[in-house]
Design an enzyme around this catalytic site. Structure first.
Site, mmCIF file in Angstrom:
data_model
loop_
_atom_site.group_PDB
_atom_site.id
_atom_site.type_symbol
_atom_site.label_atom_id
_atom_site.label_comp_id
_atom_site.label_asym_id
_atom_site.label_seq_id
_atom_site.Cartn_x
_atom_site.Cartn_y
_atom_site.Cartn_z
ATOM 1 N N LYS A 106 0.834 -1.208 0.000
ATOM 2 C CA LYS A 106 0.000 0.000 0.000
ATOM 3 C C LYS A 106 0.872 1.262 0.000
ATOM 4 C CE LYS A 106 -1.745 1.429 4.099
ATOM 5 N NZ LYS A 106 -1.396 2.837 4.418
ATOM 6 N N ASN A 107 1.898 1.265 0.866
ATOM 7 C CA ASN A 107 2.682 2.492 1.026
ATOM 8 C C ASN A 107 3.633 2.754 -0.138
ATOM 9 O OD1 ASN A 107 1.383 2.975 3.385
ATOM 10 N ND2 ASN A 107 3.099 2.419 4.725
ATOM 11 N N CYS B 246 -4.231 13.009 13.508
ATOM 12 C CA CYS B 246 -4.852 11.711 13.289
ATOM 13 C C CYS B 246 -4.646 10.902 14.552
ATOM 14 C CB CYS B 246 -4.274 11.012 12.074
ATOM 15 S SG CYS B 246 -2.642 10.361 12.347
ATOM 16 N N ARG C 73 1.265 14.580 13.516
ATOM 17 C CA ARG C 73 1.791 14.305 12.167
ATOM 18 C C ARG C 73 1.834 15.540 11.273
ATOM 19 N NH1 ARG C 73 -0.179 8.476 10.086
ATOM 20 N NH2 ARG C 73 1.618 8.731 8.754
ATOM 21 N N ASP D 240 5.161 0.525 11.987
ATOM 22 C CA ASP D 240 3.926 -0.105 11.507
ATOM 23 C C ASP D 240 3.802 -1.571 11.949
ATOM 24 O OD1 ASP D 240 3.154 2.233 10.320
ATOM 25 O OD2 ASP D 240 3.619 1.628 8.269
ATOM 26 N N ARG E 120 -8.508 -0.589 5.202
ATOM 27 C CA ARG E 120 -7.595 0.395 4.613
ATOM 28 C C ARG E 120 -6.269 -0.253 4.229
ATOM 29 N NH1 ARG E 120 -6.230 5.195 8.159
ATOM 30 N NH2 ARG E 120 -4.927 5.405 6.329
#
Ligand code: UD1
Length: 425
Positions: A22-23, A123, A128, A312, A404
């Site tokens: 995803k990233n 968030c 951030r 993560d 997500r």
């Protein structure tokens, strides 16, 4: 709202295909804004964040086509046509859904001389800020103003190459600046750049599009700006965080999983930490095998930029050592508020105390199933991992966070023998 129900206690046995990262896919898709030609990206995972990025790109006028890949890991090929970009504003409604939306700023600004991007705001895992992105773009000559909650960046005569030395390491800022510099006049040097594999993947794609970039994957990246970039074809690297998560799922249940399609060199220090926790890891070309026969053991882990232990994967590691022998220490050094999973793991019987950015986990013999929920993606998946070994039933609520970032999570775990189902609201 949909929920996931898990009945704990079954060891994972089987093969899990690892999808595209995803990233890596998100910045690659933003890079399509740099060219009027077509960029075709394969191995794009089918995830809510990817849909948000596609919606955002379409709101700028990008042509989008998607089709299923032929491979067995469920990815898609996305074809992006940037020949008719009509709008350089990224609206609040989309940016607030996903902070990575800020990645459109560099490409829009360098190709069109202007970008208006909603300020992402806070968030769940902290404030951030985006100051590193903005300071870097200013170094390339952009004029930046904050108006009505929007970042308004202008460079009517185009950007000019410059030396940008990041005061701290940022993946997103490195990517945004690399894209902006690809169309700037002259050479840009990014110092203290992020080393993450996703940065290297973006650089490779930009080179395919005609950019001249050297040093991606080191702390110093040199970009010779071009007047135009062309289209190209690119395939997204595998998702190292998805792989780390399923590796820990295999380890926590005392099973044996084969993670297909992942390159061990993308994993950095996370595999070492999983071994310290008591699992055996075999790295094969294009595959990782993770198994555990002995007891789970305590670890000491501090999150760090690549190749260090990824932030993560911190929540998942906490679930893994919740039932380990001894006391583990997990220090979160990247984000300021990334322990939202702690109270939920404690509700499942874990013994965890937090002081500042350090969590102390005293291993307990068993976890108990419970109703749980979390406010971010990785926190949510750590509760799924805990549910895999908990006594009785665990229901994870608010699973839109999982959607997500984890493609076909329920199917992948069920195929390895886990009793897990999605309950549709
Ligand atoms: C990316 C990943 C995210 C991962 C993170 C760290 C994507 C889409 N997301 O996020 O999953 O957790 O890297 O590996 O790739 N910072 C500033 N100012 C800035 C930018 C960042 O102070 O302008 C700070 C952040 O608050 C954080 C640290 O720098 O404390 C690292 O953040 P960064 O590497 O930028 O993370 P993202 O690129 O947002």
């Amino acid at each position: 709202m949909d929920r996931i129900r898990i009945r704990g206690g079954k060891p994972l046995h089987g093969t899990i295909p690892i999808g595209g990262a995803k990233n890596a896919a998100l910045p690659l898709m933003a890079a399509a804004l740099l060219t009027e030609q077509t960029l075709q990206i394969a191995n794009v995972p089918d995830l809510a964040d990817i849909t948000t990025m596609l919606d955002l790109l379409q709101s700028h006028g990008m042509g989008v086509e998607t089709c299923e890949d032929n491979g067995s890991n469920g990815g898609r090929t996305v074809t992006l046509d940037g020949s008719r970009i009509t709008r350089t504003t990224a609206d609040y409604e989309l940016v607030r859904k996903m902070r990575a939306s800020v990645l459109v700023m560099g490409p829009l600004l360098s190709r069109f001389g202007e970008a208006r991007v909603s300020l992402p705001g806070g968030c769940a895992i902290g404030t951030r800020p985006v100051n590193l992105h903005l300071d870097g773009l200013e170094r390339l000559g952009a004029k930046i103003e904050i108006e009505d909650g929007y970042i308004h960046a202008r460079a009517p005569k185009g950007l000019s190459g410059a030396l940008v030395r990041f005061p701290s390491v940022s993946v997103g800022a490195t990517e945004n600046l690399m894209m902006a510099a690809a169309l700037a006049d002259g050479e840009t040097v990014l110092e203290n750049a992020a080393l993450e594999p996703e940065v290297i993947d973006l650089a490779r794609c930009l080179v395919t599009m005609g950019a001249e970039i050297n040093g991606a994957g080191t702390t110093c990246i040199r970009i010779q700006g071009r007047q135009k970039l062309g289209g190209g074809e690119h395939s997204v690297i595998p998702d190292r965080i998805e792989a780390a998560t399923y590796a820990m799922a295999g380890a926590i249940t005392g099973g044996e999983v084969r993670l297909r399609g992942i390159d061990g060199s993308l994993m950095g220090e996370v595999l070492k930490a999983i071994e310290v926790a008591g699992a055996a890891v075999v790295v094969e070309p294009d595959e990782l095998i993770v198994m555990r026969n002995g007891p789970l053991r305590a670890v000491e882990v501090t999150t760090a930029p690549f190749p260090g232990f990824p932030t993560d994967a911190q929540a998942q590691m906490m679930a893994l050592v919740a039932t380990a022998d001894g006391t583990s220490m997990l220090t979160e050094a990247i984000f300021e508020n990334r322990f939202m999973h702690v109270p939920e793991l404690v509700r499942m019987g874990a013994d965890i105390s937090v002081r500042g950015n350090r969590a102390t986990v005293q291993g307990v013999p068993v976890l108990r199933g419970a109703q749980v929920m979390a406010t971010d993606l990785r926190a949510s998946v750590s509760l799924v991992l805990a549910g895999l070994i908990a006594d009785g039933e665990t229901t994870v609520n608010r699973i839109y966070h999982l959607d997500r970032g984890y493609e076909r999570l329920v199917e992948k775990l069920a195929a390895c023998g886990v009793e897990i189902e999605r309950i549709y609201a």
